[in-house]
Design a protein around this motif. Structure first.
Motif, PDB file in Angstrom:
ATOM      1  N   MET A   1       8.615 -33.066  41.167  1.00 14.03           N
ATOM      2  CA  MET A   1       7.438 -33.171  42.007  1.00 14.03           C
ATOM      3  C   MET A   1       6.535 -31.957  41.823  1.00 14.03           C
ATOM      4  O   MET A   1       5.401 -32.080  41.388  1.00 14.03           O
ATOM      5  CB  MET A   1       7.820 -33.306  43.467  1.00 14.03           C
ATOM      6  N   ALA A   2       7.074 -30.745  42.170  1.00 11.44           N
ATOM      7  CA  ALA A   2       6.199 -29.604  42.112  1.00 11.44           C
ATOM      8  C   ALA A   2       6.383 -28.773  40.865  1.00 11.44           C
ATOM      9  O   ALA A   2       5.654 -27.826  40.629  1.00 11.44           O
ATOM     10  CB  ALA A   2       6.442 -28.722  43.326  1.00 11.44           C
ATOM     11  N   LYS A   3       7.405 -29.145  40.037  1.00 16.07           N
ATOM     12  CA  LYS A   3       7.693 -28.344  38.862  1.00 16.07           C
ATOM     13  C   LYS A   3       6.798 -28.746  37.713  1.00 16.07           C
ATOM     14  O   LYS A   3       6.409 -29.877  37.591  1.00 16.07           O
ATOM     15  CB  LYS A   3       9.155 -28.460  38.477  1.00 16.07           C
ATOM     16  N   ARG A   4       6.510 -27.809  36.868  1.00 15.45           N
ATOM     17  CA  ARG A   4       5.627 -28.073  35.746  1.00 15.45           C
ATOM     18  C   ARG A   4       6.142 -27.342  34.511  1.00 15.45           C
ATOM     19  O   ARG A   4       6.640 -26.250  34.585  1.00 15.45           O
ATOM     20  CB  ARG A   4       4.224 -27.563  36.107  1.00 15.45           C
TER      21      ARG A   4
ATOM     22  N   PRO B   1      16.549 -31.045  39.062  1.00 13.34           N
ATOM     23  CA  PRO B   1      15.620 -31.881  38.305  1.00 13.34           C
ATOM     24  C   PRO B   1      15.055 -33.034  39.123  1.00 13.34           C
ATOM     25  O   PRO B   1      15.631 -33.434  40.132  1.00 13.34           O
ATOM     26  CB  PRO B   1      16.495 -32.413  37.159  1.00 13.34           C
ATOM     27  N   ALA B   2      13.938 -33.544  38.653  1.00 12.08           N
ATOM     28  CA  ALA B   2      13.320 -34.729  39.251  1.00 12.08           C
ATOM     29  C   ALA B   2      13.236 -35.801  38.176  1.00 12.08           C
ATOM     30  O   ALA B   2      12.896 -35.512  37.027  1.00 12.08           O
ATOM     31  CB  ALA B   2      11.930 -34.401  39.788  1.00 12.08           C
ATOM     32  N   PHE B   3      13.542 -37.044  38.552  1.00 11.49           N
ATOM     33  CA  PHE B   3      13.601 -38.140  37.589  1.00 11.49           C
ATOM     34  C   PHE B   3      12.534 -39.191  37.873  1.00 11.49           C
ATOM     35  O   PHE B   3      12.139 -39.426  39.025  1.00 11.49           O
ATOM     36  CB  PHE B   3      14.968 -38.816  37.630  1.00 11.49           C
ATOM     37  N   GLY B   4      12.108 -39.873  36.811  1.00 10.38           N
ATOM     38  CA  GLY B   4      11.218 -41.019  36.934  1.00 10.38           C
ATOM     39  C   GLY B   4       9.752 -40.638  37.003  1.00 10.38           C
ATOM     40  O   GLY B   4       9.386 -39.469  37.110  1.00 10.38           O
ATOM     41  N   ILE B   5       8.873 -41.655  36.933  1.00 14.64           N
ATOM     42  CA  ILE B   5       7.436 -41.393  36.882  1.00 14.64           C
ATOM     43  C   ILE B   5       6.901 -40.855  38.210  1.00 14.64           C
ATOM     44  O   ILE B   5       5.779 -40.341  38.257  1.00 14.64           O
ATOM     45  CB  ILE B   5       6.653 -42.648  36.467  1.00 14.64           C
ATOM     46  N   ALA B   6       7.694 -40.948  39.285  1.00 14.29           N
ATOM     47  CA  ALA B   6       7.285 -40.366  40.561  1.00 14.29           C
ATOM     48  C   ALA B   6       7.964 -39.021  40.798  1.00 14.29           C
ATOM     49  O   ALA B   6       7.810 -38.430  41.867  1.00 14.29           O
ATOM     50  CB  ALA B   6       7.601 -41.317  41.713  1.00 14.29           C
ATOM     51  N   ASN B   7       8.710 -38.518  39.809  1.00 15.17           N
ATOM     52  CA  ASN B   7       9.376 -37.213  39.892  1.00 15.17           C
ATOM     53  C   ASN B   7      10.146 -37.033  41.201  1.00 15.17           C
ATOM     54  O   ASN B   7       9.894 -36.109  41.976  1.00 15.17           O
ATOM     55  CB  ASN B   7       8.346 -36.086  39.735  1.00 15.17           C
TER      56      ASN B   7
END
Length: 220
Positions: free
Chosen positions: A1-4, A111-117
């Motif tokens: 979500m907030a990671k880049r 980690p965040a998964f998927g197109i919605a993170n």
């Protein structure tokens, strides 16, 4: 979500061309013959167009490609489809190649998964009692529709946590976006009048920048 993070790819393409032509040098003696019959030219059939439908969805990812799923799951969850679409645009900053996401998860502690993170705790909490209750967080990279469905219901749950008595600093959809990015606890603090910090404000600024584009995407 907030990671880049950035993803750098380097490719090298090398091609060689070989061609040859020949002439056997033979000749033909002229022959007296009746004038040839002129026939009408036959038009040739156009060559078939090569299809690109075999490309995986993540090679040319645009949230607009999933407008139907956004409309469907936003309606089921009772949330604004434009908000859901704008969040997908906010979360489209990173590559969504499933292999890449899983490789990154090996070095990322959260980690965040998927197109919605979506992070695992958020997904596991959201799926309880829902039609996708038996699905696993690990499936999100391969299933954009599941990612959209989970994000829609997560926004639904965040809306339930909004206090009834709210300050007028942020609109409801802005608060839900802040909750998606910064968590439900922070969302409630912002709802009572606390200004969002730099990271949350940046997320909200991107949401505003993607707002009109999201409305257009939903028309497709």
């Amino acid at each position: 979500m907030a990671k880049r993070w950035g993803w750098v790819a380097v490719g090298v393409f090398v091609a060689g061309v070989w061609a040859a032509c020949s002439d056997d040098g033979s000749t033909t003696e002229p022959v007296t013959a009746p004038p040839p019959t002129v026939s009408k030219p036959v038009p040739s059939k156009p060559a078939a167009t090569r299809s690109t439908s075999s490309k995986p969805w993540y090679d040319d990812y645009d949230p607009a490609h999933f407008a139907a799923d956004v409309r469907r799951y936003a309606r089921q969850a009772g949330i604004n489809p434009q908000l859901l679409m704008a969040i997908l645009y906010n979360e489209s900053y990173k590559p969504h190649d499933p292999k890449f996401e899983r490789q990154w998860a090996e070095v990322d502690s959260d980690p965040a998964f998927g197109i919605a993170n979506m992070h695992k705790p958020a997904f596991d909490e959201t799926k309880r009692g829902r039609p996708f209750a038996k699905r696993r967080w690990e499936e999100l990279p391969d299933d954009p529709a599941l990612a959209i469905q989970a994000a829609a219901w997560h926004l639904h749950d965040l809306a339930k946590r909004l206090p009834s008595d709210r300050a007028d600093l942020y609109a409801k959809d802005e608060l839900l976006a802040l909750g998606y990015n910064a968590g439900g606890g922070n969302m409630r603090i912002f709802a009572r009048g606390r200004k969002a910090g730099a990271q949350a404000r940046s997320y909200l600024d991107r949401l505003h920048g993607n707002w009109a584009k999201s409305a257009e995407a939903l028309k497709s």
